[in-house]
Scaffold this motif. Sequence first.
Motif, short mmCIF file in Angstrom:
data_model
loop_
_atom_site.label_atom_id
_atom_site.label_comp_id
_atom_site.label_asym_id
_atom_site.label_seq_id
_atom_site.Cartn_x
_atom_site.Cartn_y
_atom_site.Cartn_z
N GLY A 8 0.83 -1.19 0.00
CA GLY A 8 0.00 0.00 0.00
C GLY A 8 0.87 1.24 0.00
O GLY A 8 2.08 1.18 0.23
N PHE A 9 0.24 2.36 -0.26
CA PHE A 9 0.98 3.62 -0.29
C PHE A 9 1.39 4.05 1.11
O PHE A 9 0.77 3.66 2.11
CB PHE A 9 0.13 4.70 -0.94
CG PHE A 9 -0.16 4.45 -2.41
CD1 PHE A 9 0.87 4.27 -3.30
CD2 PHE A 9 -1.46 4.39 -2.87
CE1 PHE A 9 0.62 4.03 -4.65
CE2 PHE A 9 -1.73 4.16 -4.21
CZ PHE A 9 -0.69 3.98 -5.10
N GLU A 11 3.55 7.57 3.33
CA GLU A 11 3.51 9.03 3.39
C GLU A 11 4.52 9.70 2.46
O GLU A 11 4.46 10.92 2.28
CB GLU A 11 3.75 9.50 4.83
CG GLU A 11 2.57 9.33 5.76
CD GLU A 11 2.36 7.90 6.22
OE1 GLU A 11 3.23 7.06 5.91
OE2 GLU A 11 1.34 7.63 6.87
N ASN A 16 5.85 6.32 -3.33
CA ASN A 16 4.57 5.95 -3.94
C ASN A 16 4.66 6.00 -5.47
O ASN A 16 4.12 5.12 -6.16
CB ASN A 16 3.47 6.90 -3.45
CG ASN A 16 3.20 6.74 -1.97
OD1 ASN A 16 3.50 5.71 -1.38
ND2 ASN A 16 2.63 7.77 -1.36
N ASP A 75 -3.52 16.91 3.74
CA ASP A 75 -4.06 15.61 3.37
C ASP A 75 -4.84 15.75 2.07
O ASP A 75 -5.34 16.85 1.75
CB ASP A 75 -4.96 15.06 4.48
CG ASP A 75 -5.38 13.62 4.22
OD1 ASP A 75 -4.57 12.71 4.48
OD2 ASP A 75 -6.51 13.41 3.73
N SER A 97 -8.11 6.21 -1.73
CA SER A 97 -7.64 4.86 -1.45
C SER A 97 -6.15 4.90 -1.14
O SER A 97 -5.43 5.78 -1.61
CB SER A 97 -7.90 3.94 -2.65
OG SER A 97 -7.39 2.64 -2.42
N GLU A 98 -5.72 3.94 -0.33
CA GLU A 98 -4.29 3.77 -0.08
C GLU A 98 -3.78 2.47 -0.69
O GLU A 98 -2.65 2.07 -0.43
CB GLU A 98 -4.01 3.78 1.43
CG GLU A 98 -4.76 2.74 2.22
CD GLU A 98 -4.47 2.83 3.70
OE1 GLU A 98 -3.46 3.46 4.06
OE2 GLU A 98 -5.25 2.27 4.50
N ARG A 99 -4.59 1.84 -1.52
CA ARG A 99 -4.21 0.59 -2.17
C ARG A 99 -3.59 0.88 -3.53
O ARG A 99 -4.19 1.58 -4.37
CB ARG A 99 -5.42 -0.33 -2.33
CG ARG A 99 -6.00 -0.81 -1.02
CD ARG A 99 -7.07 -1.84 -1.23
NE ARG A 99 -6.60 -3.00 -1.99
CZ ARG A 99 -7.28 -4.14 -2.08
NH1 ARG A 99 -8.44 -4.27 -1.46
NH2 ARG A 99 -6.81 -5.14 -2.80
N SER A 100 -2.42 0.34 -3.76
CA SER A 100 -1.74 0.58 -5.02
C SER A 100 -2.44 -0.11 -6.18
O SER A 100 -2.50 0.43 -7.29
CB SER A 100 -0.29 0.09 -4.93
OG SER A 100 -0.25 -1.30 -4.64
N THR A 119 0.89 11.92 2.88
CA THR A 119 -0.31 11.14 3.17
C THR A 119 -0.31 9.88 2.30
O THR A 119 0.12 9.93 1.15
CB THR A 119 -1.60 11.95 2.90
OG1 THR A 119 -2.75 11.11 3.08
CG2 THR A 119 -1.61 12.50 1.49
N PRO A 120 -0.77 8.75 2.84
CA PRO A 120 -0.82 7.53 2.04
C PRO A 120 -2.06 7.43 1.15
O PRO A 120 -2.14 6.52 0.32
CB PRO A 120 -0.83 6.43 3.10
CG PRO A 120 -1.51 7.05 4.27
CD PRO A 120 -1.11 8.50 4.25
N PHE A 121 -3.00 8.34 1.31
CA PHE A 121 -4.25 8.26 0.55
C PHE A 121 -4.12 9.05 -0.75
O PHE A 121 -3.71 10.21 -0.75
CB PHE A 121 -5.42 8.79 1.37
CG PHE A 121 -5.81 7.87 2.50
CD1 PHE A 121 -6.68 6.82 2.29
CD2 PHE A 121 -5.30 8.07 3.77
CE1 PHE A 121 -7.03 5.97 3.33
CE2 PHE A 121 -5.64 7.22 4.81
CZ PHE A 121 -6.51 6.17 4.59
#
Length: 355
Positions: A8-9, A11, A16, A75, A97-100, A119-121
């Motif tokens: 997942g992503f 920060e 990313n 964010d 989403s934070e899913r690659s 941010t991972p989103f």
Amino acid sequence: MVRGPREGFIEDLESNLAMVRRHIKDLSFKIDKMTIGRRSSRKLAILYISDIANPELVQEVKRRVETIDVDDASDTGIIEQWIEEHSWSPFPQIQASERSDKAINALMSGRVVIMLDGTPFVLIAPMTFWMLAQSPEDYYERFPLGTFFRMLRLMALFIATFLPSLYVALISFHPGLIPPELVMSIVASREGIPFPVFVEALIMELSLEILREASLRLPKGIGQVIGIVGGLVIGQAAVEAAVVSAFLIIVVGLTAIASFASPQYSGSIGIRLLRFPIMMIAGIYGLYGVILAFICLGVHMVQIKSFGVPYMSPLAPIRLRDQQDTFIRAPFKYLRKRPMMLKTQDETQSNRKRK
């Protein structure tokens, strides 16, 4: 076990971008970088595949992002609120989403992805209502399973939105529509309860939301224990004290479980918010109020657009080809074209002929 990648992503923006680049080795994959925030100057990236994505969509995303004028955007949720078209709507118009794998699938279908450092989103645009019930796992399993789970999520969205209101309407105004044996059971469980059905349901729904919000603010281990134990203790005590009925506990429990079925968290929050005004209308007008609320929601969603794409597409307007990957997930040999609603430059994503 749920199939699919476990990455997942994070920060860090560069990490990313490298993660996406590792999966998409196409020369047409473009990354446009810019900074956002007058004082913070955070790095932001807009990702798209130049020979697939609609150029007008890409330019519109860039234009809206460039109009953001704030001291800091910490964010992607802040960016989402700046660039969406209908700020007053409870429904998300841009997917987060934070899913690659979800971001990569979106790029391959012709959508645009926005990444922000810190941010991972990530944000995926445009979005439709049906994406609230779609998950990458639908494509990792055979099409009967993917279709079943997708329709199950759609049913869960309906339950999470309307089940408490239907309970209030049927018990208060239309008990004749319920089987007599069930009516007798419900009446027996409500014996001695001093509140009307609407107030009873409102108390339980508010208690559930407070408990859920409190569990999120506590440390992870304690929050889970508080959520489970608190729900059991409060529910049992409320029934024994004749504050609420046992049947309502079942209704509220099913509603809470159904609200977690959506893979899109912001979508489930909007549905949780909508429950309260719909319950109020049901408490005043009964089943007619529930039907009126359903119609009003439908009219509202038909009017929404996400970067020019109708929110209810491909149902309104009707696009039969796109419906192969909306309510159902057709076999891959039938999913040869990208969605018509995205107006992509390259419509073909698979050249395999049907057998």
